[in-house]
Structure formats: structure tokens, C-alpha cells
Design a protein around this motif. Structure first.
Motif, PDB file in Angstrom:
ATOM      1  N   LYS A   1     -32.523  56.782 -21.700  1.00  0.00           N
ATOM      2  CA  LYS A   1     -32.574  57.487 -20.420  1.00  0.00           C
ATOM      3  C   LYS A   1     -32.169  58.945 -20.611  1.00  0.00           C
ATOM      4  CE  LYS A   1     -33.399  53.872 -17.724  1.00  0.00           C
ATOM      5  NZ  LYS A   1     -34.607  53.756 -16.894  1.00  0.00           N
ATOM      6  N   PRO A   2     -32.731  59.869 -19.796  1.00  0.00           N
ATOM      7  CA  PRO A   2     -32.348  61.284 -19.910  1.00  0.00           C
ATOM      8  C   PRO A   2     -30.922  61.528 -19.446  1.00  0.00           C
ATOM      9  CG  PRO A   2     -33.792  60.958 -18.032  1.00  0.00           C
ATOM     10  CD  PRO A   2     -33.757  59.660 -18.763  1.00  0.00           C
ATOM     11  N   ILE A   3     -30.333  62.602 -19.956  1.00  0.00           N
ATOM     12  CA  ILE A   3     -28.952  62.948 -19.601  1.00  0.00           C
ATOM     13  C   ILE A   3     -28.833  63.298 -18.121  1.00  0.00           C
ATOM     14  CG2 ILE A   3     -27.148  64.718 -19.911  1.00  0.00           C
ATOM     15  CD1 ILE A   3     -27.133  62.708 -22.118  1.00  0.00           C
ATOM     16  N   ARG A   4     -29.698  64.180 -17.632  1.00  0.00           N
ATOM     17  CA  ARG A   4     -29.553  64.702 -16.270  1.00  0.00           C
ATOM     18  C   ARG A   4     -30.438  63.942 -15.290  1.00  0.00           C
ATOM     19  NH1 ARG A   4     -27.398  70.749 -16.254  1.00  0.00           N
ATOM     20  NH2 ARG A   4     -26.443  69.868 -14.398  1.00  0.00           N
ATOM     21  N   ASP A   5     -29.883  63.755 -14.103  1.00  0.00           N
ATOM     22  CA  ASP A   5     -30.627  63.197 -12.976  1.00  0.00           C
ATOM     23  C   ASP A   5     -30.419  64.162 -11.818  1.00  0.00           C
ATOM     24  OD1 ASP A   5     -31.612  61.850 -10.798  1.00  0.00           O
ATOM     25  OD2 ASP A   5     -30.850  59.893 -11.401  1.00  0.00           O
ATOM     26  N   LYS A   6     -31.325  65.146 -11.713  1.00  0.00           N
ATOM     27  CA  LYS A   6     -31.157  66.230 -10.746  1.00  0.00           C
ATOM     28  C   LYS A   6     -31.062  65.709  -9.309  1.00  0.00           C
ATOM     29  CE  LYS A   6     -31.151  70.128 -13.122  1.00  0.00           C
ATOM     30  NZ  LYS A   6     -30.046  71.100 -12.997  1.00  0.00           N
ATOM     31  N   LYS A   7     -31.873  64.695  -8.982  1.00  0.00           N
ATOM     32  CA  LYS A   7     -31.857  64.155  -7.618  1.00  0.00           C
ATOM     33  C   LYS A   7     -30.498  63.556  -7.290  1.00  0.00           C
ATOM     34  CE  LYS A   7     -36.799  63.258  -7.047  1.00  0.00           C
ATOM     35  NZ  LYS A   7     -37.843  62.213  -6.812  1.00  0.00           N
ATOM     36  N   ARG A   8     -29.937  62.817  -8.240  1.00  0.00           N
ATOM     37  CA  ARG A   8     -28.613  62.238  -8.015  1.00  0.00           C
ATOM     38  C   ARG A   8     -27.556  63.334  -7.879  1.00  0.00           C
ATOM     39  NH1 ARG A   8     -24.373  59.071  -8.207  1.00  0.00           N
ATOM     40  NH2 ARG A   8     -22.719  59.590  -9.663  1.00  0.00           N
ATOM     41  N   GLU A   9     -27.645  64.375  -8.720  1.00  0.00           N
ATOM     42  CA  GLU A   9     -26.678  65.473  -8.643  1.00  0.00           C
ATOM     43  C   GLU A   9     -26.734  66.153  -7.273  1.00  0.00           C
ATOM     44  OE1 GLU A   9     -27.177  68.158 -11.925  1.00  0.00           O
ATOM     45  OE2 GLU A   9     -27.083  66.550 -13.406  1.00  0.00           O
ATOM     46  N   GLU A  10     -27.948  66.426  -6.803  1.00  0.00           N
ATOM     47  CA  GLU A  10     -28.095  67.065  -5.489  1.00  0.00           C
ATOM     48  C   GLU A  10     -27.567  66.174  -4.373  1.00  0.00           C
ATOM     49  OE1 GLU A  10     -32.209  68.081  -5.113  1.00  0.00           O
ATOM     50  OE2 GLU A  10     -32.142  69.523  -6.788  1.00  0.00           O
TER      51      GLU A  10
ATOM     52  N   GLU B   1     -19.832  71.200  -9.109  1.00  0.00           N
ATOM     53  CA  GLU B   1     -20.850  71.674 -10.056  1.00  0.00           C
ATOM     54  C   GLU B   1     -20.227  71.851 -11.435  1.00  0.00           C
ATOM     55  OE1 GLU B   1     -22.546  75.176  -8.314  1.00  0.00           O
ATOM     56  OE2 GLU B   1     -24.247  74.080  -7.442  1.00  0.00           O
ATOM     57  N   LEU B   2     -18.990  72.374 -11.446  1.00  0.00           N
ATOM     58  CA  LEU B   2     -18.266  72.554 -12.714  1.00  0.00           C
ATOM     59  C   LEU B   2     -17.963  71.203 -13.355  1.00  0.00           C
ATOM     60  CD1 LEU B   2     -16.887  74.695 -14.541  1.00  0.00           C
ATOM     61  CD2 LEU B   2     -14.816  74.352 -13.217  1.00  0.00           C
ATOM     62  N   ILE B   3     -17.548  70.236 -12.556  1.00  0.00           N
ATOM     63  CA  ILE B   3     -17.246  68.893 -13.063  1.00  0.00           C
ATOM     64  C   ILE B   3     -18.513  68.232 -13.608  1.00  0.00           C
ATOM     65  CG2 ILE B   3     -16.541  66.561 -12.365  1.00  0.00           C
ATOM     66  CD1 ILE B   3     -14.566  67.934 -10.405  1.00  0.00           C
ATOM     67  N   ILE B   4     -19.620  68.388 -12.893  1.00  0.00           N
ATOM     68  CA  ILE B   4     -20.890  67.799 -13.330  1.00  0.00           C
ATOM     69  C   ILE B   4     -21.351  68.423 -14.646  1.00  0.00           C
ATOM     70  CG2 ILE B   4     -23.360  67.659 -12.791  1.00  0.00           C
ATOM     71  CD1 ILE B   4     -22.505  67.316  -9.824  1.00  0.00           C
ATOM     72  N   GLU B   5     -21.240  69.752 -14.756  1.00  0.00           N
ATOM     73  CA  GLU B   5     -21.652  70.433 -15.986  1.00  0.00           C
ATOM     74  C   GLU B   5     -20.828  69.958 -17.177  1.00  0.00           C
ATOM     75  OE1 GLU B   5     -24.237  72.324 -16.663  1.00  0.00           O
ATOM     76  OE2 GLU B   5     -24.877  72.101 -14.581  1.00  0.00           O
ATOM     77  N   GLU B   6     -19.537  69.736 -16.946  1.00  0.00           N
ATOM     78  CA  GLU B   6     -18.678  69.221 -18.018  1.00  0.00           C
ATOM     79  C   GLU B   6     -19.135  67.822 -18.427  1.00  0.00           C
ATOM     80  OE1 GLU B   6     -15.555  68.817 -20.796  1.00  0.00           O
ATOM     81  OE2 GLU B   6     -16.519  70.559 -19.872  1.00  0.00           O
ATOM     82  N   SER B   7     -19.515  67.010 -17.458  1.00  0.00           N
ATOM     83  CA  SER B   7     -20.013  65.655 -17.745  1.00  0.00           C
ATOM     84  C   SER B   7     -21.294  65.706 -18.574  1.00  0.00           C
ATOM     85  CB  SER B   7     -20.291  64.903 -16.437  1.00  0.00           C
ATOM     86  OG  SER B   7     -19.111  64.729 -15.695  1.00  0.00           O
ATOM     87  N   VAL B   8     -22.188  66.629 -18.217  1.00  0.00           N
ATOM     88  CA  VAL B   8     -23.443  66.791 -18.959  1.00  0.00           C
ATOM     89  C   VAL B   8     -23.158  67.210 -20.398  1.00  0.00           C
ATOM     90  CG1 VAL B   8     -25.555  68.178 -19.150  1.00  0.00           C
ATOM     91  CG2 VAL B   8     -24.841  67.293 -16.918  1.00  0.00           C
ATOM     92  N   LEU B   9     -22.193  68.130 -20.567  1.00  0.00           N
ATOM     93  CA  LEU B   9     -21.839  68.597 -21.907  1.00  0.00           C
ATOM     94  C   LEU B   9     -21.287  67.454 -22.752  1.00  0.00           C
ATOM     95  CD1 LEU B   9     -21.494  71.018 -23.830  1.00  0.00           C
ATOM     96  CD2 LEU B   9     -19.234  71.378 -22.840  1.00  0.00           C
TER      97      LEU B   9
ATOM     98  N   ILE C   1     -32.639  66.017 -25.437  1.00  0.00           N
ATOM     99  CA  ILE C   1     -31.854  66.967 -26.225  1.00  0.00           C
ATOM    100  C   ILE C   1     -31.988  68.365 -25.629  1.00  0.00           C
ATOM    101  CG2 ILE C   1     -31.678  68.094 -28.484  1.00  0.00           C
ATOM    102  CD1 ILE C   1     -30.685  65.328 -28.649  1.00  0.00           C
ATOM    103  N   PRO C   2     -30.882  69.101 -25.401  1.00  0.00           N
ATOM    104  CA  PRO C   2     -30.985  70.489 -24.921  1.00  0.00           C
ATOM    105  C   PRO C   2     -31.725  71.349 -25.947  1.00  0.00           C
ATOM    106  CG  PRO C   2     -28.753  69.673 -24.667  1.00  0.00           C
ATOM    107  CD  PRO C   2     -29.486  68.654 -25.495  1.00  0.00           C
ATOM    108  N   THR C   3     -32.844  71.910 -25.544  1.00  0.00           N
ATOM    109  CA  THR C   3     -33.668  72.683 -26.472  1.00  0.00           C
ATOM    110  C   THR C   3     -34.052  74.036 -25.889  1.00  0.00           C
ATOM    111  OG1 THR C   3     -35.588  71.480 -25.629  1.00  0.00           O
ATOM    112  CG2 THR C   3     -34.690  70.742 -27.715  1.00  0.00           C
ATOM    113  N   LYS C   4     -34.582  74.862 -26.768  1.00  0.00           N
ATOM    114  CA  LYS C   4     -35.070  76.188 -26.394  1.00  0.00           C
ATOM    115  C   LYS C   4     -36.477  76.330 -26.960  1.00  0.00           C
ATOM    116  CE  LYS C   4     -32.227  79.669 -26.839  1.00  0.00           C
ATOM    117  NZ  LYS C   4     -31.362  80.666 -27.503  1.00  0.00           N
ATOM    118  N   THR C   5     -37.356  76.944 -26.181  1.00  0.00           N
ATOM    119  CA  THR C   5     -38.717  77.221 -26.647  1.00  0.00           C
ATOM    120  C   THR C   5     -38.885  78.736 -26.741  1.00  0.00           C
ATOM    121  OG1 THR C   5     -39.572  75.231 -25.576  1.00  0.00           O
ATOM    122  CG2 THR C   5     -41.174  76.923 -26.154  1.00  0.00           C
TER     123      THR C   5
END
Length: 378
Positions: free
Chosen positions: A44-53, A78-86, A296-300
């Protein structure tokens, strides 16, 4: 009127509440780790934007009912969520493996000699990536790229951007022409030092040697000594080798502390950069691209040419994840773009579609895992 004892009582109650908040955050972190393991197991993906919102909406409503400012609650969570994602991302990266040529015979090219910033970045990248390798040092960017193009080396590392001086044009120009792909990046902190042989004093210096980049990054310091003659070298470590060979107390070099120790030089001055937090971003090149999971957090990274104004494109996309660099002022300008997302993401795909409308040259340089800043070892 409140007494001093009342104040102490209130503060004691606040201290108890703060302690409980920290304990609850620690308990939350354990649950986050359990969630991360479940996501890895079930792909499963790390982030669930709908759940976060949804979560933020419910919490701000609850905050409002309890007479708390909605913006305060939103910013806090938002800060707590970002820490969880990290936390989840770090766990995922530990469990994520991809096929590559990480064999005992893997060759890695860098701008030498040993002790250069490129060498330090390569060692840090290898340490982070756990690659078994053999070092191959070269003395200009073209040789480094050529070594991978012609199977002399498997990987190469190049500096691409500095926080003081911006993009490194020579490296970008090579990326435009080569068939290599960016497969990784790493950032290291840069502490430029003025170094010299044992008996040299600042007042005696007449010649200063270094690569062109440190001179740009330390221009404010250099301008204080107009009597110095600037001498360009192929790298900071080659500059140090040269002043050791010349063995004169009128010569100095600009480079890092590690190289100074390697070549037995004295550090006269430290922290010469125009900016305090000076970092250089290095990219890793290979003949084959790597496909990363969307988890995976990536950059293009892209490069393209256009004679049109790009403002309308990026107003249309309206994405904070896009960073664009303009390379020159010619009729047809060259643009270098970083998108903080996977190449398969909607953001990257929409950007490519829009660029294709106004460009006759677009090249995808790579999609790769984002790098961390590594503090230079002292």
C-alpha cells in the motif's frame, strides 16, 4: 488577584499536560510503525491524501467546538502527519530493494584526486546505498561521463547544484548531450577553508588555487584580497596537491578539511562561503534508468529548450512541487526542471504534456530517490 502559589499550581498542571502530550505522541509513533509494516506487507502507498484531509477537517471542527483556532489545530496536525509520513518512508526505504549492478566489481567514477568534494560525496552515497565498489578518479567532467558511456565505469557522480552559486552549467550541458540517466542524488554540506603549507601566513599569500566553483561560492571573501592572483585547478584536491608540490609560503588553496589532512596542510581560515549553510547537490549517473515504486519519495528531472514564456505553463499547473531553472539568455533558452514526484505521477505527466506544447527539445534525465544532506566528516 492570583498569588504566587496559584501561578505555580497552574504551571504544574501545564507541565503534567505537556508530559502527557509527549507520551501520547510516542504512543502514536508506535502505531505509525505498525501501520508502516502493514503497508509494506500489503503493498500500500504511504500517503492517503483523502484520509489526511478528512482527518484535518474533523480535528479543526473539534478544535472549534473547544474554542481553539482552526488554523492552529490544522498547522499542528499537519506537522504531526508529516512526521508520520517521514517515519513510514524511512521504514519503507529500509525494506525496499531494487536490482542493480552492485557487485564487488562495480566501478564508480568521480572528480579526483581523492579528498575532493566529489570523492567525499561518492563515499557518502556508497555508504548510504551499501554499494561494493572500486574507485576510478578522473580529472574533468567530460572524462567522468565518458567513462560510463563507454563501460569503463558503472556509475559516475557529478556536482549539479550549489546553494551559493546555483546550477553548475558544465554539468548541465553534459546532461543535455549524454545518453546517461540520473539514478540517485546526495547533498553534502560544504565548508570551504583556506589552507596552506605549515609556515604560510595570510599576509604572505600571493596565489590562491582552487576549482572555479569554490571561487564563486567564496567571492565575498576573495574580494577582500584584490592582490591575490586566482589560479584555477581541476578540483580542490588537485589544488592542494599543487601547493604541496610548489612548497612556497606565498601559495594557498581553497578546499575542505579532509583534503587538508590528507595532504598535510594547515587550515588558515574556515567557513569562507558566501552563505552559512552552503550545500552541494551531487547526482549519480548510469547507462540504465531505475524504476522506483510510487511509494518511494522520488524526484523527476527534465531539461528542455523553448523560446516561449513559461509563466503561463506553471500558472496553469500551479504546483509547488516544480522547481525551474533558466540556464541562459539566448533566443531559445534552456530550462532545467526538478519535479518532486515520480515520473508516473499526474504532476510529472501533466508537466511533460504542457512542455511538449512549447518545446521542440525535451529530455527526461531521470527519476530517482531523493537525497539527504550529509554533514561533512571532520
Amino acid at each position: 488577584m492570583q498569588s504566587k502559589n496559584d501561578l505555580l499550581h497552574f504551571r504544574s498542571e501545564i507541565n503534567t499536560i505537556d508530559t502527557n502530550i509527549v507520551k501520547l505522541l510516542a504512543k502514536r509513533k508506535k502505531l505509525v510503525l505498525n501501520i508502516a509494516q502493514s503497508k509494506i506487507k500489503n503493498n500500500k502507498p504511504i500517503r492517503d491524501k483523502k484520509r489526511e484531509e478528512s482527518l484535518l477537517n474533523e480535528l479543526t471542527k473539534l478544535g472549534k467546538k473547544n474554542h481553539l483556532n482552526p488554523s492552529y489545530i490544522k498547522n499542528l496536525f499537519e506537522l504531526i502527519i508529516e512526521e508520520s509520513v517521514l517515519i513510514q518512508t524511512k521504514m519503507l526505504q529500509k525494506n525496499y530493494h531494487y536490482e542493480s549492478k552492485n557487485t564487488p566489481n562495480t566501478n564508480f567514477s568521480f572528480l579526483g584526486p581523492k579528498g575532493s568534494y566529489s570523492h567525499i560525496a561518492m563515499l557518502q552515497y556508497i555508504k548510504k546505498s551499501k554499494i561494493q565498489y572500486t574507485e576510478k578518479e578522473f580529472f574533468n567532467f567530460e572524462e567522468i561521463v565518458f567513462s560510463v558511456e563507454n563501460n569503463i565505469s558503472d556509475y559516475a557522480i557529478l556536482p549539479i547544484e550549489n546553494s551559493c552559486s546555483g546550477l553548475i552549467d558544465e554539468a548541465v550541458n553534459l546532461l543535455e548531450k549524454t545518453n546517461l540517466f540520473i539514478i540517485g542524488e546526495i547533498k553534502i554540506s560544504i565548508n570551504h577553508c583556506l589552507v596552506a603549507t605549515k609556515n604560510t601566513k595570510v599576509n604572505n599569500i600571493k596565489n590562491v588555487y582552487s576549482h572555479p566553483q569554490p571561487f564563486k561560492q567564496c567571492s565575498n571573501f576573495i574580494n577582500r584580497f584584490p592582490q591575490w592572483k586566482i589560479q584555477y585547478s581541476k578540483s580542490t584536491s588537485s589544488a592542494m596537491k599543487k601547493i604541496v608540490r610548489l612548497n612556497s609560503n606565498t601559495n594557498a588553496a581553497i578546499g575542505n578539511e579532509i583534503s587538508a589532512k590528507i595532504y598535510g596542510l594547515k587550515i588558515l581560515l574556515k567557513n569562507l562561503s558566501n552563505k552559512e549553510n552552503n550545500t552541494t547537490r551531487f547526482i549519480v549517473l548510469s547507462k540504465q534508468p531505475i524504476q522506483f515504486s510510487l511509494k518511494i519519495p522520488t524526484k523527476t528531472t527534465l531539461i528542455f529548450k523553448s523560446k516561449y514564456n513559461l509563466k503561463n505553463i506553471f500558472n496553469k499547473l500551479n504546483e509547488k512541487k516544480i522547481k525551474i531553472y533558466e540556464m541562459n539568455n539566448k533566443l531559445e533558452k534552456t530550462f532545467f526542471i526538478d519535479i518532486k514526484d515520480n515520473i508516473l505521477s499526474n504532476i510529472a505527466q501533466n508537466t511533460i504534456i504542457e512542455i511538449n506544447k512549447i518545446s521542440n527539445f525535451l529530455k527526461i534525465l531521470g527519476c530517482y530517490a531523493t537525497g539527504n544532506i550529509i554533514t561533512e566528516n571532520k
